[in-house]
Design an enzyme around this catalytic site. Structure first.
Site, short mmCIF file in Angstrom:
data_model
loop_
_atom_site.label_atom_id
_atom_site.label_comp_id
_atom_site.label_asym_id
_atom_site.label_seq_id
_atom_site.Cartn_x
_atom_site.Cartn_y
_atom_site.Cartn_z
CG ASP A 1 -2.00 -1.06 1.15
OD1 ASP A 1 -2.33 -1.49 0.03
OD2 ASP A 1 -2.53 -1.45 2.21
CE1 TYR B 1 3.75 -6.46 3.34
CE2 TYR B 1 2.93 -8.72 3.39
CZ TYR B 1 3.04 -7.50 2.75
OH TYR B 1 2.48 -7.31 1.52
#
Length: 269
Positions: free
Chosen positions: A52, A110
């Site tokens: 994002d 992540y």
């Protein structure tokens, strides 16, 4: 001729990885550079995942089809010469035409970084907290993620997601000096999921939620129950993994690429 490119980027000034109208993205810049380097009218890269706005990547695998066989070192060198300073290309691997960076990946990892000491050099790469949260409680709550599979609570309302099931195999906080680092690994992630998970775990660490309440809000599958998303600057797509021996099996030699190119040219005559 298909190639896998290992791409890293600082996502601060980009509106995420994926192409979108009227916004600068990492994919747009990479595609434009590929077109310039190889004098092509159009190039379509495929990323192993989406990040994002403001999110970084230390390893994003991308595949691209080029009309000619090119030495991997030449692709890497030429791209890094014209790419902006906040995007770089590492490994370049020639692969078979069926290899796919997104569909063949089996896990993504992540990392989310928090700094407990105000540091002007970490402004773009870590979220600053003036008070240390309860790491033990956050780790206890994080273990809940390994026991459940429907994460509707941590999904964004909009999107074309068909289901909200993910298999999470790692979720843990660790301390690194004045930083807290959260690592989470899964077969897939929902859009915006990691930042929502981190934001809600931080509420556990701040005493706003108990470990039991954290589990309950996941099981209730209600998006309204999640805490606010943690800021983007602390999040990194850290690693993308493929099946064992994947690159050994998929990798193609430059000589094989040249032979395939010659066959294609002869068949078009």
């Amino acid at each position: 001729m298909r190639y896998f490119l290992e791409v890293a980027y600082d996502g601060t000034r980009f509106h995420g990885w994926q192409l979108q109208p009227n916004a600068l993205t990492v994919q747009e810049v990479l595609d434009d550079c590929l077109c310039k380097v190889f004098r092509l009218p159009q190039v379509e890269t495929v990323g192993s995942g989406r990040t994002d706005t403001g999110v970084h990547a230390t390893q994003q695998w991308v595949h691209v089809d080029l009309p000619q066989a090119v030495q991997p070192e030449e692709i890497q060198h030429k791209l890094n010469r014209i790419l902006p300073a906040d995007i770089s290309v590492g490994q370049v691997l020639p692969v078979g035409s069926e290899a796919h960076t997104r569909f063949d990946a089996i896990s993504r990892t992540y990392e989310y970084r928090i700094t407990l000491q105000k540091n002007p050099f970490l402004v773009r790469h870590a979220y600053y907290l003036s008070r240390k949260p309860d790491v033990a409680n956050m780790n206890e709550a994080a273990q809940t993620l390994l026991q459940l599979e429907d994460f509707t609570t941590f999904s964004k309302v909009k999107g074309d997601t068909k289901h909200y099931r993910c298999t999470i195999t790692q979720a843990q906080w660790r301390e690194e000096g004045e930083q807290l680092v959260f690592t989470i690994k899964a077969n897939r992630f929902l859009r915006g999921m990691v930042r929502l998970v981190v934001g809600t775990l931080l509420d556990v660490g701040k005493g706003k939620l108990t470990v039991a309440q954290f589990r309950d809000l996941i099981e209730r599958q209600d998006r309204r129950l999640a805490s606010g998303a943690a800021p983007a600057q602390g999040l990194f797509l850290y690693r993308v993994e493929y099946p064992e021996n994947y690159f050994t099996q998929q990798r193609v030699s430059f000589e094989e690429l040249l032979a395939a190119q010659i066959r294609e040219e002869e068949s078009s005559l």
